[in-house]
Design a protein around this motif. Structure first.
Motif, PDB file in Angstrom:
ATOM      1  N   THR A   1      -2.291   3.608  -3.821  1.00 47.12           N
ATOM      2  CA  THR A   1      -2.333   2.330  -4.536  1.00 47.12           C
ATOM      3  C   THR A   1      -2.282   1.194  -3.529  1.00 47.12           C
ATOM      4  O   THR A   1      -1.700   1.323  -2.455  1.00 47.12           O
ATOM      5  N   THR A   2      -2.927   0.114  -3.893  1.00 47.19           N
ATOM      6  CA  THR A   2      -2.788  -1.146  -3.164  1.00 47.19           C
ATOM      7  C   THR A   2      -2.447  -2.184  -4.216  1.00 47.19           C
ATOM      8  O   THR A   2      -2.311  -1.858  -5.400  1.00 47.19           O
ATOM      9  N   THR A   3      -2.351  -3.435  -3.813  1.00 54.97           N
ATOM     10  CA  THR A   3      -2.046  -4.482  -4.786  1.00 54.97           C
ATOM     11  C   THR A   3      -3.185  -4.668  -5.781  1.00 54.97           C
ATOM     12  O   THR A   3      -2.978  -5.232  -6.847  1.00 54.97           O
TER      13      THR A   3
ATOM     14  N   GLU B   1       0.844  -1.182   0.000  1.00 59.03           N
ATOM     15  CA  GLU B   1       0.000   0.000   0.000  1.00 59.03           C
ATOM     16  C   GLU B   1       0.884   1.238   0.000  1.00 59.03           C
ATOM     17  O   GLU B   1       1.867   1.295   0.730  1.00 59.03           O
ATOM     18  N   THR B   2       0.514   2.217  -0.809  1.00 58.96           N
ATOM     19  CA  THR B   2       1.228   3.492  -0.806  1.00 58.96           C
ATOM     20  C   THR B   2       0.221   4.630  -0.873  1.00 58.96           C
ATOM     21  O   THR B   2      -0.823   4.500  -1.505  1.00 58.96           O
TER      22      THR B   2
ATOM     23  N   THR C   1      -5.862  -1.948  -6.358  1.00 54.65           N
ATOM     24  CA  THR C   1      -6.545  -0.733  -6.805  1.00 54.65           C
ATOM     25  C   THR C   1      -5.636   0.484  -6.761  1.00 54.65           C
ATOM     26  O   THR C   1      -4.577   0.455  -6.139  1.00 54.65           O
ATOM     27  N   SER C   2      -6.098   1.531  -7.402  1.00 57.80           N
ATOM     28  CA  SER C   2      -5.388   2.799  -7.432  1.00 57.80           C
ATOM     29  C   SER C   2      -6.444   3.906  -7.479  1.00 57.80           C
ATOM     30  O   SER C   2      -7.451   3.760  -8.161  1.00 57.80           O
TER      31      SER C   2
ATOM     32  N   HIS D   1      -2.732  10.425  -3.882  1.00 53.86           N
ATOM     33  CA  HIS D   1      -2.774   9.291  -4.806  1.00 53.86           C
ATOM     34  C   HIS D   1      -2.405   8.063  -3.988  1.00 53.86           C
ATOM     35  O   HIS D   1      -1.403   8.061  -3.284  1.00 53.86           O
TER      36      HIS D   1
ATOM     37  N   LEU E   1      -9.265   3.265  -0.624  1.00 55.30           N
ATOM     38  CA  LEU E   1      -8.650   2.264  -1.498  1.00 55.30           C
ATOM     39  C   LEU E   1      -9.193   0.853  -1.320  1.00 55.30           C
ATOM     40  O   LEU E   1      -8.877  -0.018  -2.123  1.00 55.30           O
TER      41      LEU E   1
ATOM     42  N   ASP F   1      -7.142   8.471  -6.938  1.00 53.42           N
ATOM     43  CA  ASP F   1      -6.799   9.829  -6.553  1.00 53.42           C
ATOM     44  C   ASP F   1      -7.934  10.338  -5.680  1.00 53.42           C
ATOM     45  O   ASP F   1      -9.106  10.063  -5.959  1.00 53.42           O
TER      46      ASP F   1
END
Length: 156
Positions: A64-66, A51-52, A68-69, A62, A141, A71
């Protein structure tokens, strides 16, 4: 003498301009993601989580996960709360302690020019910020449950 006074006034106004309000002026992004001033990353575990979240100086994020993404824009109060929790952190040194634990999570935080990575056992001053980031991941997310039709009560 007047020239020196004008020069001093111009110099003084330049040093108090809004452009200098943040020490870390973000660089323009070429990927469409906001130029980050806040960075969060969580990775590892048995399921291979990654996850970021990156957030620019205006609260535009912004994530992201493994799977989904997205904004999203943080509300002003939400953004202030997150910055307060990050400002509380004093442990900005990275450590490999806990990295030898099987299926551990690795956390990385970046804020105000500081950057650190920790594994498994987080310093106590990290917990409020990590909890807030995990809430953001869940809210923005996490996969949304699909709308499945329910059978009607009348049986028809």
């Amino acid at each position: 003498m007047v020239k020196h006074m004008v020069a001093a006034a111009v110099l003084a106004s330049a040093t108090v301009s809004p452009a200098t309000a943040w020490a870390e002026t973000p660089k323009p992004s070429t990927t469409g993601a906001p130029a980050a001033v806040i960075v969060y990353e969580k990775s590892g575990g048995f399921a291979g989580i990654h996850e970021t979240i990156t957030i620019d100086r205006y609260g535009k994020a912004h994530g992201t996960t493994t799977t989904t993404s997205a904004d999203f824009q943080l509300a002003p109060a939400e953004f202030r709360s997150l910055r307060r929790r990050l400002a509380y952190i004093r442990t900005w040194s990275s450590s490999t302690a806990g990295c030898d634990v099987p299926d551990h999570f690795t956390y990385t935080l970046g804020y105000r020019g500081r950057h650190a990575t920790r594994c498994h056992n987080l310093p106590a001053d990290w917990r409020p910020a990590i909890t807030r980031f995990e809430e953001l991941v869940t809210r923005y997310l996490a996969p949304q449950p699909s709308a499945t039709p329910r059978p009607s009560a009348s049986g028809g």
